[in-house]
Design a protein around this motif. Sequence first.
Motif, mmCIF file in Angstrom:
data_model
loop_
_atom_site.group_PDB
_atom_site.id
_atom_site.type_symbol
_atom_site.label_atom_id
_atom_site.label_comp_id
_atom_site.label_asym_id
_atom_site.label_seq_id
_atom_site.Cartn_x
_atom_site.Cartn_y
_atom_site.Cartn_z
ATOM 1 N N LEU A 115 0.817 -1.213 0.000
ATOM 2 C CA LEU A 115 0.000 0.000 0.000
ATOM 3 C C LEU A 115 0.851 1.263 0.000
ATOM 4 O O LEU A 115 0.573 2.201 -0.759
ATOM 5 C CB LEU A 115 -0.942 -0.002 1.216
ATOM 6 N N LEU A 116 1.912 1.291 0.803
ATOM 7 C CA LEU A 116 2.744 2.492 0.864
ATOM 8 C C LEU A 116 3.504 2.704 -0.445
ATOM 9 O O LEU A 116 3.738 3.840 -0.851
ATOM 10 C CB LEU A 116 3.709 2.428 2.045
ATOM 11 N N VAL A 117 3.856 1.625 -1.134
ATOM 12 C CA VAL A 117 4.529 1.754 -2.430
ATOM 13 C C VAL A 117 3.582 2.399 -3.432
ATOM 14 O O VAL A 117 3.955 3.331 -4.147
ATOM 15 C CB VAL A 117 5.026 0.378 -2.937
ATOM 16 N N VAL A 118 2.345 1.921 -3.478
ATOM 17 C CA VAL A 118 1.357 2.495 -4.397
ATOM 18 C C VAL A 118 1.119 3.963 -4.050
ATOM 19 O O VAL A 118 1.111 4.831 -4.934
ATOM 20 C CB VAL A 118 0.032 1.695 -4.356
ATOM 21 N N LEU A 119 0.963 4.268 -2.776
ATOM 22 C CA LEU A 119 0.751 5.652 -2.346
ATOM 23 C C LEU A 119 1.937 6.535 -2.738
ATOM 24 O O LEU A 119 1.754 7.640 -3.245
ATOM 25 C CB LEU A 119 0.518 5.712 -0.836
ATOM 26 N N SER A 120 3.153 6.023 -2.536
ATOM 27 C CA SER A 120 4.346 6.797 -2.896
ATOM 28 C C SER A 120 4.411 7.069 -4.394
ATOM 29 O O SER A 120 4.765 8.167 -4.818
ATOM 30 C CB SER A 120 5.612 6.066 -2.446
ATOM 31 N N MET A 121 4.046 6.067 -5.202
ATOM 32 C CA MET A 121 4.093 6.237 -6.652
ATOM 33 C C MET A 121 3.025 7.208 -7.162
ATOM 34 O O MET A 121 3.219 7.859 -8.189
ATOM 35 C CB MET A 121 3.931 4.889 -7.358
ATOM 36 N N LEU A 122 1.921 7.303 -6.454
ATOM 37 C CA LEU A 122 0.870 8.241 -6.850
ATOM 38 C C LEU A 122 1.084 9.641 -6.269
ATOM 39 O O LEU A 122 0.492 10.608 -6.753
ATOM 40 C CB LEU A 122 -0.501 7.708 -6.419
ATOM 41 N N TRP A 123 1.920 9.764 -5.249
ATOM 42 C CA TRP A 123 2.130 11.032 -4.554
ATOM 43 C C TRP A 123 2.469 12.199 -5.492
ATOM 44 O O TRP A 123 2.004 13.321 -5.291
ATOM 45 C CB TRP A 123 3.205 10.859 -3.489
ATOM 46 N N PRO A 124 3.269 12.000 -6.553
ATOM 47 C CA PRO A 124 3.584 13.132 -7.440
ATOM 48 C C PRO A 124 2.366 13.770 -8.105
ATOM 49 O O PRO A 124 2.441 14.914 -8.557
ATOM 50 C CB PRO A 124 4.499 12.518 -8.507
ATOM 51 N N LEU A 125 1.263 13.053 -8.156
ATOM 52 C CA LEU A 125 0.072 13.609 -8.799
ATOM 53 C C LEU A 125 -0.492 14.809 -8.046
ATOM 54 O O LEU A 125 -1.189 15.629 -8.644
ATOM 55 C CB LEU A 125 -1.003 12.520 -8.947
ATOM 56 N N TRP A 126 -0.194 14.947 -6.757
ATOM 57 C CA TRP A 126 -0.709 16.095 -5.995
ATOM 58 C C TRP A 126 0.375 16.872 -5.272
ATOM 59 O O TRP A 126 0.090 17.896 -4.670
ATOM 60 C CB TRP A 126 -1.809 15.667 -5.016
ATOM 61 N N ASP A 127 1.630 16.438 -5.336
ATOM 62 C CA ASP A 127 2.726 17.182 -4.709
ATOM 63 C C ASP A 127 3.151 18.323 -5.629
ATOM 64 O O ASP A 127 3.304 18.123 -6.832
ATOM 65 C CB ASP A 127 3.911 16.241 -4.457
ATOM 66 N N ARG A 128 3.352 19.502 -5.070
ATOM 67 C CA ARG A 128 3.662 20.667 -5.914
ATOM 68 C C ARG A 128 4.996 20.543 -6.642
ATOM 69 O O ARG A 128 5.229 21.206 -7.650
ATOM 70 C CB ARG A 128 3.597 21.966 -5.113
ATOM 71 N N LYS A 129 5.893 19.690 -6.130
ATOM 72 C CA LYS A 129 7.167 19.466 -6.798
ATOM 73 C C LYS A 129 7.224 18.074 -7.447
ATOM 74 O O LYS A 129 8.291 17.617 -7.827
ATOM 75 C CB LYS A 129 8.321 19.638 -5.808
ATOM 76 N N ASN A 130 6.062 17.441 -7.573
ATOM 77 C CA ASN A 130 5.946 16.125 -8.216
ATOM 78 C C ASN A 130 6.828 15.066 -7.555
ATOM 79 O O ASN A 130 7.356 14.178 -8.229
ATOM 80 C CB ASN A 130 6.262 16.210 -9.714
ATOM 81 N N ARG A 131 7.001 15.146 -6.246
ATOM 82 C CA ARG A 131 7.855 14.203 -5.521
ATOM 83 C C ARG A 131 7.070 12.986 -5.055
ATOM 84 O O ARG A 131 5.881 13.076 -4.774
ATOM 85 C CB ARG A 131 8.473 14.866 -4.283
ATOM 86 N N THR A 132 7.777 11.865 -4.943
ATOM 87 C CA THR A 132 7.227 10.681 -4.294
ATOM 88 C C THR A 132 7.511 10.800 -2.801
ATOM 89 O O THR A 132 8.272 11.676 -2.379
ATOM 90 C CB THR A 132 7.900 9.399 -4.825
ATOM 91 N N LEU A 133 6.940 9.919 -2.017
ATOM 92 C CA LEU A 133 7.227 9.940 -0.578
ATOM 93 C C LEU A 133 8.694 9.637 -0.306
ATOM 94 O O LEU A 133 9.304 10.242 0.568
ATOM 95 C CB LEU A 133 6.341 8.934 0.156
ATOM 96 N N HIS A 134 9.279 8.710 -1.065
ATOM 97 C CA HIS A 134 10.688 8.403 -0.825
ATOM 98 C C HIS A 134 11.601 9.556 -1.261
ATOM 99 O O HIS A 134 12.698 9.692 -0.734
ATOM 100 C CB HIS A 134 11.103 7.051 -1.417
ATOM 101 N N ASP A 135 11.164 10.408 -2.178
ATOM 102 C CA ASP A 135 11.905 11.646 -2.479
ATOM 103 C C ASP A 135 11.838 12.584 -1.280
ATOM 104 O O ASP A 135 12.851 13.144 -0.856
ATOM 105 C CB ASP A 135 11.300 12.389 -3.679
ATOM 106 N N ALA A 136 10.630 12.767 -0.757
ATOM 107 C CA ALA A 136 10.430 13.702 0.353
ATOM 108 C C ALA A 136 11.214 13.279 1.590
ATOM 109 O O ALA A 136 11.768 14.132 2.301
ATOM 110 C CB ALA A 136 8.949 13.823 0.674
ATOM 111 N N ILE A 137 11.312 11.978 1.841
ATOM 112 C CA ILE A 137 12.035 11.492 3.020
ATOM 113 C C ILE A 137 13.500 11.910 2.979
ATOM 114 O O ILE A 137 14.079 12.241 4.012
ATOM 115 C CB ILE A 137 11.879 9.962 3.151
#
Length: 158
Positions: A115-137
């Motif tokens: 689930l967290l992998v899917v969420l991380s891969m979709l995260w760029p769709l709403w992040d202002r810098k198009n980052r994944t969660l593992h980018d943000a970490i």
Amino acid sequence: MQRRAPPPPPAGTRYADWGERVGAGLVDGGVLLAALLVAGTLTDVSDTLGGLAALAWFGLAGWMAWLNGSKGQSPGKAVLGLRVVRDADGSTLGGPVGLVRTGVLWLVGPVTGGLLVVLSMLWPLWDRKNRTLHDAIVSASVLGGYPRARFGKEIFRP
């Protein structure tokens, strides 16, 4: 305390969009899939060869994560003209941080049933810098607009 805005991307570059990131992931996934098919074939020949091939596959996956940090580009990112950079100054992350960035997904993926992998891969769709969660970490972003490389042995070198 007021939070400072991150510096803008270097001139001529921009935050990579989700489609570009998916494309780079498909190239990287294709490389790893090809290696996995070879490993599976060698397992049919000999368990020892299969074990060595499995170790080689993990080494290749680790090497691609290292390249993301050390030169800012996995093979897929090089082919698509993308680069992973530090948010603070636009420099590369360094090989060990590249391993951590990827390792986050490898470690939490199984624990969360993917689930967290899917969420991380979709995260760029709403992040202002198009980052994944593992980018943000690791405080990184993926930028586009760099020269594209041809697929060949050069994209696997540091």
